[in-house]
Design an enzyme around this catalytic site. Structure first.
Site, short mmCIF file in Angstrom:
data_model
loop_
_atom_site.label_atom_id
_atom_site.label_comp_id
_atom_site.label_asym_id
_atom_site.label_seq_id
_atom_site.Cartn_x
_atom_site.Cartn_y
_atom_site.Cartn_z
N HIS A 1 8.27 -17.73 -41.67
CA HIS A 1 8.49 -16.42 -41.22
C HIS A 1 8.20 -15.60 -42.43
O HIS A 1 8.39 -15.65 -43.55
CB HIS A 1 9.91 -16.03 -41.07
N CYS B 1 17.43 -13.08 -42.83
CA CYS B 1 17.36 -13.69 -41.45
C CYS B 1 18.79 -13.42 -40.87
O CYS B 1 18.51 -13.38 -39.63
CB CYS B 1 17.49 -15.41 -41.79
#
Ligand code: ARG
Length: 287
Positions: free
Chosen positions: A173, A274
């Site tokens: 990511h 996250c």
């Protein structure tokens, strides 16, 4: 040491969405960090997460909570639950079936909380792959969010989107390889960012160098402990205690690093950022 010419850093109050990891475990593997054979300790994950939550409140930020769903151990990583600017919430469409059931929960939460909610057509994992850098959206692809989602996000927010290609599966990511240090800047000013050069292909690296000549380049060692998966309010930067080189780089630039250990959540391939989704309100909830 803070260098003598480091600018004074100004805190901007943030609003975040988090999810208590009550159902956290590693029961499947969708990134190289996840090893279902290794045991996880849910109580420890909750305690570490609580520390992050409490720290945000102590710093004066607002934190909203979404209810954790049983059977969705990755829901703690709320950054993947959407991307929110000016009260408009672009929902997620998860790449892997294991997380797809989270999407309606996030979309319902945005609707119930007054956001102008857009249901996506394209595969995208929210703020895991979309980061707001000044006026432009930096968008990651290569592992999770698709290039088509970059076009969709450009339409939804009517902003310039810069596509960046990730090439190392450990940094799947964008928010594992790049962090925004200045959430609020004057129009046209270069926001402070930090990134891990090796996580990007050559073209993306060249683009980052061109747009962010003053960026902090983070070492492979600090990247490998998820040092870049951090949250900044413009002054306080919450980072992993293992990212010692990055910690020193931040101090040199006049930021205040705050060390929070989320080792248990790293077993799922996630860290501080996250677990943190920014909720940017209609009136830009910033000071
Ligand atoms: N296990 C989760 C996944 O692979 C971790 C997500 C981490 N989130 C992030 N924003 N990088 O989807």
């Amino acid at each position: 040491m803070m260098s003598d010419n480091a600018p004074a850093r100004i805190q901007h109050k943030r609003r975040y969405l988090m999810c208590r990891p009550e159902h956290f475990t590693v029961s499947y593997s969708i990134n190289p960090w996840m090893e279902p054979a290794n045991p996880t300790d849910t109580a420890k994950a909750v305690a570490q997460w609580q520390k992050l939550y409490d720290t945000y409140l102590e710093l004066g930020h607002e934190v909203e909570l979404i209810d954790p769903l049983p059977g969705y151990p990755d829901m703690v990583y709320t950054a993947n639950g959407g991307f929110v600017i000016d009260g408009v919430a672009y929902g997620p469409e998860f790449r892997y079936v294991e997380r797809q059931g989270e999407a309606p929960a996030f979309i319902d939460w945005f609707r119930a909380n007054g956001f102008d909610t857009r249901v996506p057509e394209e595969v995208n994992e929210g703020e895991g792959d979309f980061l707001l850098a000044g006026d432009v959206i930096l968008a990651g692809t290569g592992f999770r969010s698709t290039g088509d989602s970059h076009a969709e996000v450009a339409r939804v927010f009517d902003r310039e989107v810069v596509s960046l290609t990730l090439i190392d599966p450990r940094f799947y990511h964008l928010d594992t390889a790049l962090t925004i240090l200045d959430p609020v800047v004057e129009p046209g000013a270069e926001p402070g960012i930090a990134y891990l050069p090796h996580a990007f292909d050559d073209a993306s690296r060249a683009e980052l160098e061109r747009r962010f000549p003053n960026a902090i380049l983070v070492s492979d060692e600090d990247g490998a402990v998820f040092g870049l998966n951090s949250a900044s309010d413009g002054r306080n930067v919450i980072i992993s205690p293992r990212a010692t080189g990055f910690e020193a780089q931040l101090r040199e630039r006049g930021y205040t690093p705050i060390l929070i250990d989320l080792s248990e959540l790293l077993l799922g391939g996630g860290g501080i950022k996250c677990c943190t989704l920014e909720l940017r309100g209609a009136s830009a909830v910033t000071e």
